[in-house]
Motif scaffolding. Structure first.
Motif, PDB file in Angstrom:
ATOM      1  N   ALA A 116       0.969  -1.219   0.009  1.00  0.00           N
ATOM      2  CA  ALA A 116      -0.031  -0.209   0.101  1.00  0.00           C
ATOM      3  C   ALA A 116       0.933   1.304   0.189  1.00  0.00           C
ATOM      4  CB  ALA A 116      -0.810   0.112   1.116  1.00  0.00           C
ATOM      5  N   GLU A 117       2.030   1.436   0.914  1.00  0.00           N
ATOM      6  CA  GLU A 117       2.788   2.223   0.834  1.00  0.00           C
ATOM      7  C   GLU A 117       3.333   2.606  -0.591  1.00  0.00           C
ATOM      8  OE1 GLU A 117       5.529   1.570   3.728  1.00  0.00           O
ATOM      9  OE2 GLU A 117       4.078   2.041   5.604  1.00  0.00           O
ATOM     10  N   SER A 118       3.878   1.367  -0.988  1.00  0.00           N
ATOM     11  CA  SER A 118       4.437   1.592  -2.633  1.00  0.00           C
ATOM     12  C   SER A 118       3.500   1.914  -3.379  1.00  0.00           C
ATOM     13  CB  SER A 118       4.997   0.244  -2.830  1.00  0.00           C
ATOM     14  OG  SER A 118       5.566   0.202  -4.275  1.00  0.00           O
ATOM     15  N   ALA A 119       2.200   1.384  -3.293  1.00  0.00           N
ATOM     16  CA  ALA A 119       1.150   1.733  -4.334  1.00  0.00           C
ATOM     17  C   ALA A 119       0.776   3.187  -4.256  1.00  0.00           C
ATOM     18  CB  ALA A 119      -0.012   1.150  -4.110  1.00  0.00           C
ATOM     19  N   GLU A 120       0.727   3.876  -2.953  1.00  0.00           N
ATOM     20  CA  GLU A 120       0.474   5.237  -2.760  1.00  0.00           C
ATOM     21  C   GLU A 120       1.813   5.965  -3.415  1.00  0.00           C
ATOM     22  OE1 GLU A 120      -0.480   8.179   0.855  1.00  0.00           O
ATOM     23  OE2 GLU A 120       0.052   6.085   1.421  1.00  0.00           O
ATOM     24  N   LYS A 121       2.587   5.641  -3.289  1.00  0.00           N
ATOM     25  CA  LYS A 121       4.095   6.352  -3.868  1.00  0.00           C
ATOM     26  C   LYS A 121       3.749   6.297  -5.425  1.00  0.00           C
ATOM     27  CE  LYS A 121       7.416   5.538  -0.024  1.00  0.00           C
ATOM     28  NZ  LYS A 121       8.632   4.772  -0.058  1.00  0.00           N
ATOM     29  N   GLU A 122       3.355   5.107  -5.981  1.00  0.00           N
ATOM     30  CA  GLU A 122       3.202   5.074  -7.456  1.00  0.00           C
ATOM     31  C   GLU A 122       2.042   5.941  -7.785  1.00  0.00           C
ATOM     32  OE1 GLU A 122       2.815   0.959  -8.627  1.00  0.00           O
ATOM     33  OE2 GLU A 122       4.957   0.363  -7.980  1.00  0.00           O
ATOM     34  N   GLN A 123       0.907   5.838  -6.991  1.00  0.00           N
ATOM     35  CA  GLN A 123      -0.107   6.662  -7.452  1.00  0.00           C
ATOM     36  C   GLN A 123       0.234   8.058  -7.585  1.00  0.00           C
ATOM     37  OE1 GLN A 123      -2.773   5.698  -8.572  1.00  0.00           O
ATOM     38  NE2 GLN A 123      -4.066   7.927  -8.614  1.00  0.00           N
ATOM     39  N   GLN A 128       1.181  12.692 -10.592  1.00  0.00           N
ATOM     40  CA  GLN A 128       2.270  13.912 -10.914  1.00  0.00           C
ATOM     41  C   GLN A 128       2.492  13.896 -12.355  1.00  0.00           C
ATOM     42  OE1 GLN A 128       3.143  16.355  -9.069  1.00  0.00           O
ATOM     43  NE2 GLN A 128       4.469  17.420 -10.638  1.00  0.00           N
ATOM     44  N   SER A 129       2.584  12.640 -13.058  1.00  0.00           N
ATOM     45  CA  SER A 129       3.128  12.398 -14.323  1.00  0.00           C
ATOM     46  C   SER A 129       1.764  12.854 -15.222  1.00  0.00           C
ATOM     47  CB  SER A 129       3.330  11.039 -14.727  1.00  0.00           C
ATOM     48  OG  SER A 129       3.407  10.900 -15.736  1.00  0.00           O
ATOM     49  N   ALA A 130       0.649  12.546 -14.820  1.00  0.00           N
ATOM     50  CA  ALA A 130      -0.689  12.952 -15.565  1.00  0.00           C
ATOM     51  C   ALA A 130      -0.933  14.492 -15.386  1.00  0.00           C
ATOM     52  CB  ALA A 130      -1.882  12.223 -14.791  1.00  0.00           C
ATOM     53  N   LYS A 131      -0.590  15.104 -14.409  1.00  0.00           N
ATOM     54  CA  LYS A 131      -0.720  16.527 -14.012  1.00  0.00           C
ATOM     55  C   LYS A 131       0.164  17.031 -15.196  1.00  0.00           C
ATOM     56  CE  LYS A 131      -0.413  20.141 -10.696  1.00  0.00           C
ATOM     57  NZ  LYS A 131      -0.222  20.585  -9.281  1.00  0.00           N
ATOM     58  N   GLU A 132       1.421  16.497 -15.365  1.00  0.00           N
ATOM     59  CA  GLU A 132       2.604  17.318 -15.939  1.00  0.00           C
ATOM     60  C   GLU A 132       2.078  17.160 -17.433  1.00  0.00           C
ATOM     61  OE1 GLU A 132       6.138  15.308 -14.995  1.00  0.00           O
ATOM     62  OE2 GLU A 132       6.343  16.462 -12.984  1.00  0.00           O
ATOM     63  N   ARG A 133       1.474  15.911 -17.732  1.00  0.00           N
ATOM     64  CA  ARG A 133       1.079  15.783 -19.053  1.00  0.00           C
ATOM     65  C   ARG A 133      -0.058  16.738 -19.607  1.00  0.00           C
ATOM     66  NH1 ARG A 133       1.479  10.363 -17.962  1.00  0.00           N
ATOM     67  NH2 ARG A 133      -0.551  10.028 -17.938  1.00  0.00           N
ATOM     68  N   PHE A 134      -0.971  16.695 -18.597  1.00  0.00           N
ATOM     69  CA  PHE A 134      -2.093  17.587 -18.872  1.00  0.00           C
ATOM     70  C   PHE A 134      -1.675  19.095 -18.845  1.00  0.00           C
ATOM     71  CE2 PHE A 134      -5.428  20.521 -16.956  1.00  0.00           C
ATOM     72  CZ  PHE A 134      -6.344  20.121 -17.926  1.00  0.00           C
ATOM     73  N   GLU A 135      -0.750  19.317 -18.073  1.00  0.00           N
ATOM     74  CA  GLU A 135      -0.212  20.977 -18.396  1.00  0.00           C
ATOM     75  C   GLU A 135       0.511  21.109 -19.558  1.00  0.00           C
ATOM     76  OE1 GLU A 135       2.143  21.371 -14.765  1.00  0.00           O
ATOM     77  OE2 GLU A 135       0.506  21.557 -13.403  1.00  0.00           O
ATOM     78  N   GLU A 136       1.275  20.052 -20.105  1.00  0.00           N
ATOM     79  CA  GLU A 136       1.944  20.195 -21.266  1.00  0.00           C
ATOM     80  C   GLU A 136       1.115  20.350 -22.130  1.00  0.00           C
ATOM     81  OE1 GLU A 136       5.042  17.486 -23.911  1.00  0.00           O
ATOM     82  OE2 GLU A 136       4.598  16.704 -21.982  1.00  0.00           O
ATOM     83  N   ARG A 137      -0.159  19.571 -22.353  1.00  0.00           N
ATOM     84  CA  ARG A 137      -1.129  19.586 -23.486  1.00  0.00           C
ATOM     85  C   ARG A 137      -1.767  20.704 -23.394  1.00  0.00           C
ATOM     86  NH1 ARG A 137      -4.788  14.346 -23.529  1.00  0.00           N
ATOM     87  NH2 ARG A 137      -5.608  15.617 -25.358  1.00  0.00           N
ATOM     88  N   LEU A 138      -1.927  21.249 -22.199  1.00  0.00           N
ATOM     89  CA  LEU A 138      -2.867  22.509 -22.117  1.00  0.00           C
ATOM     90  C   LEU A 138      -1.786  23.782 -22.716  1.00  0.00           C
ATOM     91  CD1 LEU A 138      -5.320  23.904 -21.119  1.00  0.00           C
ATOM     92  CD2 LEU A 138      -4.167  24.386 -18.795  1.00  0.00           C
TER      93      LEU A 138
END
Length: 415
Positions: A116-123, A128-138
């Motif tokens: 769970a701790e590892s999954a939380e880190k991955e999530q 963060q990656s999705a946010k960066e991609r969204f900001e990049e697409r935006l």
């Protein structure tokens, strides 16, 4: 009257019908009562005997049941002792299994806690990656919007429109090989009908059945233009181009009315105004093709079946046309043959009539010849020399000369 003899004294006396009937009734009643008493006594005896038998049997059954019950009690007592031992053993085993399972669960909890701790880190990393991609697409969208706005301020209306066409063509060619390998997408250069769209998209199945066809029109204008056009100004012409070029759908790719919430929302269906027509912004150029194409592919089987039915109907229509042509040709040939046949019959009738007349003429000639022959046979020298004595003398002289000649010949032959 009936006579009755007394069985004791032997005296015979007479009784009437009513008396006789009363005597018979008394006799029958006494016999019936006696028989009833005898039957009752017999029944009582049989009942007592049956009761005694039943009591004896019940006693035996009871004794047997008691013996079985005692044996069953002994067996159950033995089983209870065995069950107590088995229960104690089962409890011991269950406690051991529970302790083992509890230990395993503790280990799994520890593992899951780590996972769970590892999954939380991955999530968090994915977010963060999705946010960066969204900001990049935006950012890309903002740059694209800024690019088009810059184009609109720097170029003329015609140049901007052509640039929009080039943009759409480049976008399509960029994914043509992967997404639309067998599709046709070219400029509409056919102006024979007096009007033409910008681009036509067509795609067919392997058997030649059309999957989908789209007429595209690209429209744009600069901010500095004195006249601001609206999208609906081009609907009628686009619909006419769609119908004249036999396209199923019509799509207006537009940068007009840039502040319209309706057209900025995405793909706009205007089929309530003109059938199968859509209005999109340039960023929805490829998605509208994909959506319409996927929907059309789902209906491809129905189209192929419809095309087959139409072909069969066309074959039937052609067969009927050929049959009608054959019937008309046959009727015409029959009429011509009938006319010629009638003409031939008329000619034969004429020939027969001519032959009949010839026959009559020949028969008439034969009759004349017969009369002439008869006259010739009746002709004699006497009739010919009638009124000509000199000719008669000469015939007589020739006759005598001929006779003399024949006589000399006979003599010569005799010698």
């Amino acid at each position: 009257m009936q006579e009755i003899k007394c069985p004791k004294c032997g005296e015979v006396f007479a009784v009437d019908e009513s008396g006789y009937a009363a005597i018979l009734k008394q006799v029958r009643d006494r016999e019936f009562d006696r028989e009833v008493r005898e039957r009752h006594a017999q029944y009582e005896e049989e009942k007592e005997a049956a009761l005694r038998t039943q009591e004896a049997k019940a006693g035996a059954d009871l004794a047997q049941a008691l013996a079985k019950k005692d044996a069953e009690i002994a067996r159950l007592q033995m089983q209870i002792g065995t069950a107590d031992r088995d229960r104690e053993l089962a409890v011991t085993r269950a406690v051991a299994a529970q302790e083992k399972e509890l230990s395993s669960l503790k280990e799994q909890i520890a593992i899951l806690k780590g996972s769970a701790e590892s999954a939380e880190k991955e999530q968090k990393l994915r977010e963060q990656s999705a946010k960066e991609r969204f900001e990049e697409r935006l950012k890309e969208k903002d740059e694209q919007i800024a690019y088009y706005r810059d184009l609109k301020t720097k170029m003329s209306t015609k140049m901007v429109g052509e640039t929009l066409e080039v943009h759409c063509e480049n976008e399509f060619n960029r994914i043509r090989a992967a997404a639309f390998p067998g599709a046709y997408f070219e400029k509409d250069n056919d102006a024979r009908t007096g009007s033409k769209g910008d681009y036509i998209f067509r795609e067919e199945a392997a058997d030649g059945t059309e999957i989908i066809s789209i007429m595209f029109e690209m429209k744009n204008e600069t901010d500095s233009g004195s006249v601001k056009h609206k999208n609906e100004e081009f609907f009628k012409e686009l619909d006419r181009d769609r119908r004249e070029k036999n396209c199923e759908y019509a799509v207006l790719v537009t940068l007009l009315e840039p502040d319209s919430d309706l057209y900025n929302a995405g793909i706009v269906d205007v089929s309530h105004r003109y059938p199968k027509m859509y209005v999109v912004r340039p960023q929805f150029f490829i998605p509208i093709i994909t959506l319409l194409r996927n929907a059309a592919q789902q209906a491809l089987t129905a189209k192929q079946e419809l095309a087959l039915v139409r072909k069969q109907h066309l074959d039937i229509a052609r067969f009927e046309e050929n049959m009608e042509d054959f019937k008309k040709g046959f009727a015409r040939n029959y009429e011509l043959a009938s006319r010629r046949f009638q003409t031939a019959i008329d000619e034969i009738d004429k020939t027969i009539d001519h032959l009949r007349k010839t026959k009559e003429a020949l028969l008439s000639s034969e009759n004349n010849l017969r009369l002439a022959n008869n006259k010739a046979e009746e002709l004699t020298i006497k009739k010919l020399t009638k009124g000509a004595p000199g000719m008669l003398e000469r015939f007589e002289a020739l006759k005598e000369e001929k006779s003399a000649t024949e006589d000399n010949k006979e003599e010569n032959d005799a010698d």
